[in-house]
Design an enzyme around this catalytic site. Structure first.
Site, PDB file in Angstrom:
ATOM      1  N   PRO A   2       0.739  -1.232   0.067  1.00  0.00           N
ATOM      2  CA  PRO A   2      -0.009  -0.035  -0.025  1.00  0.00           C
ATOM      3  C   PRO A   2       0.988   1.261   0.023  1.00  0.00           C
ATOM      4  O   PRO A   2       1.726   1.388   0.540  1.00  0.00           O
ATOM      5  CB  PRO A   2      -0.698  -0.058   1.314  1.00  0.00           C
ATOM      6  CG  PRO A   2      -0.584  -1.479   1.874  1.00  0.00           C
ATOM      7  CD  PRO A   2       0.828  -2.170   1.292  1.00  0.00           C
ATOM      8  N   GLU A   3       0.573   2.424  -0.701  1.00  0.00           N
ATOM      9  CA  GLU A   3       1.112   3.480  -0.767  1.00  0.00           C
ATOM     10  C   GLU A   3       0.690   4.497   0.214  1.00  0.00           C
ATOM     11  O   GLU A   3      -0.241   4.102   1.067  1.00  0.00           O
ATOM     12  CB  GLU A   3       1.040   4.338  -2.120  1.00  0.00           C
ATOM     13  CG  GLU A   3       1.618   3.056  -3.235  1.00  0.00           C
ATOM     14  CD  GLU A   3       2.093   3.882  -4.176  1.00  0.00           C
ATOM     15  OE1 GLU A   3       2.589   4.980  -4.403  1.00  0.00           O
ATOM     16  OE2 GLU A   3       2.361   3.118  -5.432  1.00  0.00           O
ATOM     17  N   LYS A  52       4.516   5.291   5.151  1.00  0.00           N
ATOM     18  CA  LYS A  52       3.648   4.223   5.148  1.00  0.00           C
ATOM     19  C   LYS A  52       3.635   3.673   6.518  1.00  0.00           C
ATOM     20  O   LYS A  52       3.334   2.152   6.675  1.00  0.00           O
ATOM     21  CB  LYS A  52       4.488   3.106   4.244  1.00  0.00           C
ATOM     22  CG  LYS A  52       4.611   3.645   2.991  1.00  0.00           C
ATOM     23  CD  LYS A  52       5.230   2.755   1.777  1.00  0.00           C
ATOM     24  CE  LYS A  52       5.269   3.078   0.601  1.00  0.00           C
ATOM     25  NZ  LYS A  52       6.120   2.275  -0.353  1.00  0.00           N
ATOM     26  N   ARG A 258      13.518  -1.945  -8.624  1.00  0.00           N
ATOM     27  CA  ARG A 258      12.118  -1.841  -8.769  1.00  0.00           C
ATOM     28  C   ARG A 258      11.713  -1.697 -10.277  1.00  0.00           C
ATOM     29  O   ARG A 258      12.477  -1.592 -11.055  1.00  0.00           O
ATOM     30  CB  ARG A 258      11.510  -0.412  -8.092  1.00  0.00           C
ATOM     31  CG  ARG A 258      12.125  -0.299  -6.440  1.00  0.00           C
ATOM     32  CD  ARG A 258      11.474  -1.353  -5.753  1.00  0.00           C
ATOM     33  NE  ARG A 258      10.044  -1.192  -5.308  1.00  0.00           N
ATOM     34  CZ  ARG A 258       9.421  -0.363  -4.661  1.00  0.00           C
ATOM     35  NH1 ARG A 258      10.265   0.306  -3.765  1.00  0.00           N
ATOM     36  NH2 ARG A 258       8.345  -0.398  -4.343  1.00  0.00           N
TER      37      ARG A 258
END
Ligand SMILES: [Zn+2]
Length: 268
Positions: A2-3, A52, A258
């Site tokens: 989740p961001e 986060k 990433r």
């Protein structure tokens, strides 16, 4: 993972459910039993998100710190709480509501010193009013690393994840490999303001939408995106598909470990 917008939504949700209330806290799977015992019977004073990280502050100055990581998930509902099923790390209940947490990376009780240490190692969170983009720029403007990697570095920009990093660079027309030190202060300010606006919209909508009005499915008379992430985006997970602006196939490649997506034409 989740961001930041998701964590800010959870903080608001948990504040609405429990702030000002005495809560019962337990750990049905027992892994958080000692921590739960410290919080059980206390009043939850307030909640907040920092990047986060989710923080629940209690009336004895102790703080419950949660990082969902890849697998963490909350569920909540109106009392009575259901029987715990599976690996419930944390359960919080009062007379009106229940909350359950499964699979987090971090679920721990911190004292004020440890909360301060956590915040000190995190960068600026675009969703927080106390964020200072100049502090982030001091790191960005001095770095030879690609701006994509700097946006994802939680010690520089807290809460920005893969989708926002990819999308905000497309919207800025910036090549993701641009070194931080090649980014001027004015350019950083624009990037920051756009990221902040996108993330704020994410908090309201509960999903990530990054396309301008001219590129919505309605405006372009195209089918909406079908993806578990839901929102309308320019480049994220669109490799090989036509750029919504220039028709060039969207490229994908690894950068800083990433998945990077970009338009080779719009982001020269
Ligand atoms: Zn393009």
């Amino acid at each position: 993972m989740p961001e930041g917008h998701t964590i800010h939504r959870l903080a608001a949700r948990h504040r609405a459910l429990f702030a000002g209330h005495v809560v019962r806290v337990s750990s049905p799977q027992r892994r958080f039993a000692a921590g739960a015992a410290l919080l059980d019977g206390r009043t939850l004073v307030d909640t907040e998100a920092y990047g986060k990280h989710l923080l629940h502050h209690f009336d004895d100055e102790s703080t419950l710190h949660i990082h969902l990581g890849l697998y963490g998930k909350f569920a909540d509902g109106e009392a009575p709480a259901p029987e715990p099923v599976g690996q419930v790390r944390l359960r919080m209940v009062d007379e009106r509501h229940w909350l359950e947490l499964r699979g987090p990376t971090a679920c721990e009780v911190l004292d004020p010193t440890l909360v301060a240490a956590l915040r000190a190692r995190l960068g600026q969170d675009p969703l927080r009013d106390d964020a200072d983009p100049r502090v982030a720029y001091a790191r960005v403007g001095a770095s030879a690393k690609p701006v994509f990697a700097l946006l994802l570095d939680q010690a520089i920009v807290a809460g920005c994840g893969l989708i926002y990093a990819n999308e905000v660079l497309f919207r800025a027309g910036l090549a993701p490999t641009t070194p931080g030190r090649a980014i001027g202060a004015g350019c950083w300010d624009e990037l920051w303001d756009d990221l902040r606006a996108l993330m704020k919209e994410g908090v309201v909508r509960g999903r990530i939408d990054t396309v301008h009005t001219a590129h919505t499915p309605e405006a372009m008379q195209r089918a909406p995106r079908v993806d578990r992430h839901g929102g309308e985006v320019y480049v994220y997970r669109r490799p090989g598909q036509a750029c919504l602006v220039c028709d060039t196939p969207i490229a994908r490649g690894p950068l800083a470990g990433r998945n990077l997506y970009w338009c080779p034409t719009c982001q020269r």
